[in-house]
Scaffold this active site. Structure first.
Site, short mmCIF file in Angstrom:
data_model
loop_
_atom_site.label_atom_id
_atom_site.label_comp_id
_atom_site.label_asym_id
_atom_site.label_seq_id
_atom_site.Cartn_x
_atom_site.Cartn_y
_atom_site.Cartn_z
N ARG A 1 1.43 3.64 1.74
CA ARG A 1 0.92 2.26 1.85
C ARG A 1 1.71 1.54 2.92
NH1 ARG A 1 0.44 -1.30 -3.52
NH2 ARG A 1 2.71 -1.32 -3.44
N SER B 1 -8.34 1.17 -7.61
CA SER B 1 -7.58 0.35 -8.55
C SER B 1 -8.53 -0.47 -9.40
CB SER B 1 -6.65 -0.62 -7.80
OG SER B 1 -5.64 0.10 -7.14
N LYS C 1 3.82 -6.23 -5.54
CA LYS C 1 2.57 -6.85 -5.10
C LYS C 1 2.51 -8.24 -5.71
CE LYS C 1 -1.27 -4.64 -4.33
NZ LYS C 1 -2.52 -3.86 -4.52
#
Lengths: 211, 211
Positions: A41, A110, A139
């Site tokens: 990521r 997700s 996050k």
């Protein structure tokens, strides 16, 4: 490869916790410790930076025969011939991603509710990222959905489910018997000085809850 | 479509100058005024936001039979079946982009020197973006390369060349006879209250220098 993925200990990288040039070595150590899947990521990199990092990390994952999954960017999946793509609810629509990936690449989606999980299943996901299991600082938009919702998601779709969000060695036990097939971690491995030991600790905790 | 692109008046969008929901209409007006190619550039959008905007803009460009080119993101090119991809020196390597696009989609590459243009040609570019022609506020990293370098780039590769960077109606005349096949503009159209009139003015200036 797609038919036999071991989702138990799924590492998600984070360039804020480990700079790109150190990432291949950190990933190698984490795999030595027991990581079974790696997701790259890179939210802030240029496309060239993402591509270069993905090429470097893929050398490591290929060496260990571990699938490399790319977060958000289908172009990078294709460019480095990664094993698959992981998308969230603000990335490409899952059905579009499925069509472009073809059937041989993995698609993870997700989901924060049983409804989102069902939609992902319908649109062709291969596995579900169940988020967030716990509050997390990685996050900023991630909210813990609660164990009841995790249980509902796990019961609702016949796909592998990987819990993510704030999972650490000391809370893995709380995820026992919810129906998850594995856990994904970011800072529990990436932010640590000894990724191999952290991964091994997590793998041990997973064994303790039967995963 | 690839064989007959008219690169004369090439519009590059900028969401800082025109918000996504107003973009399709602004693009339609610009095309009515004479824009011949549209490039969608969305540096700050989520992938889903970029995809949605690209779908909306493509409806417009399809209606007018104008090619839609996507900046940087090959995944969006594939997702919306755009006409092509435009990349800079910090995006995917041109040879990788060419391989993934196949031969039917356009590949444009920004070059700031004859060396970069030659590399882009070798790697399979269909046209060259020659940048920057003038100082510009739209891209903070853009430096004017000077008319001599523009002339060198234009003489060095047998591909269409589109000048970009700070081009406005009142400086188009300075680009006469440098070897460019067209001009690309951002703020000269996108930042304006009447995109159609601005495009028509630019098209008129291009005719005056024989383009």
């Amino acid at each position: 490869m797609k038919s036999a993925i071991d989702y138990r200990l799924y590492l998600v990288t984070d360039s804020r916790l480990c700079e790109p040039r150190l990432l291949p070595d950190a990933v190698a150590q984490a795999i030595e410790g027991g990581v079974t899947v790696v997701q790259l990521r890179e939210k802030d990199a240029s496309t060239l930076g993402f591509y270069n990092t993905a090429m470097a990390v893929k050398k490591v994952t290929d060496t260990y025969h571990i699938p490399l999954i790319i977060n958000d960017r289908l172009d990078i999946v294709l460019a480095v011939d990664a094993a698959g793509l992981h998308i969230g609810q603000s990335d490409l629509p899952a059905a579009v991603a499925r069509r472009l990936l073809g059937k041989d690449k993995l698609l993870g989606v997700s989901a924060g509710s049983a409804g989102q999980a069902a939609a992902a299943f319908r649109d062709g996901a291969d596995y579900i990222g169940v988020a967030s299991c716990f509050p997390t600082g990685t996050k900023s938009d991630a909210q813990a959905i609660g164990f009841e919702e995790i249980r509902k998601i796990c019961a609702s779709v016949a796909l592998p489910k990987v819990g993510i969000g704030g999972i650490k060695a000391d809370n893995v036990a709380q995820l026992e018997s919810l129906g998850l097939d594995g856990i994904a971690v970011v800072s529990a491995i990436m932010g640590q000085s000894d990724p191999k030991k952290c991964a091994a600790d997590l793998a041990e905790r997973l064994r303790e809850i039967g995963l």
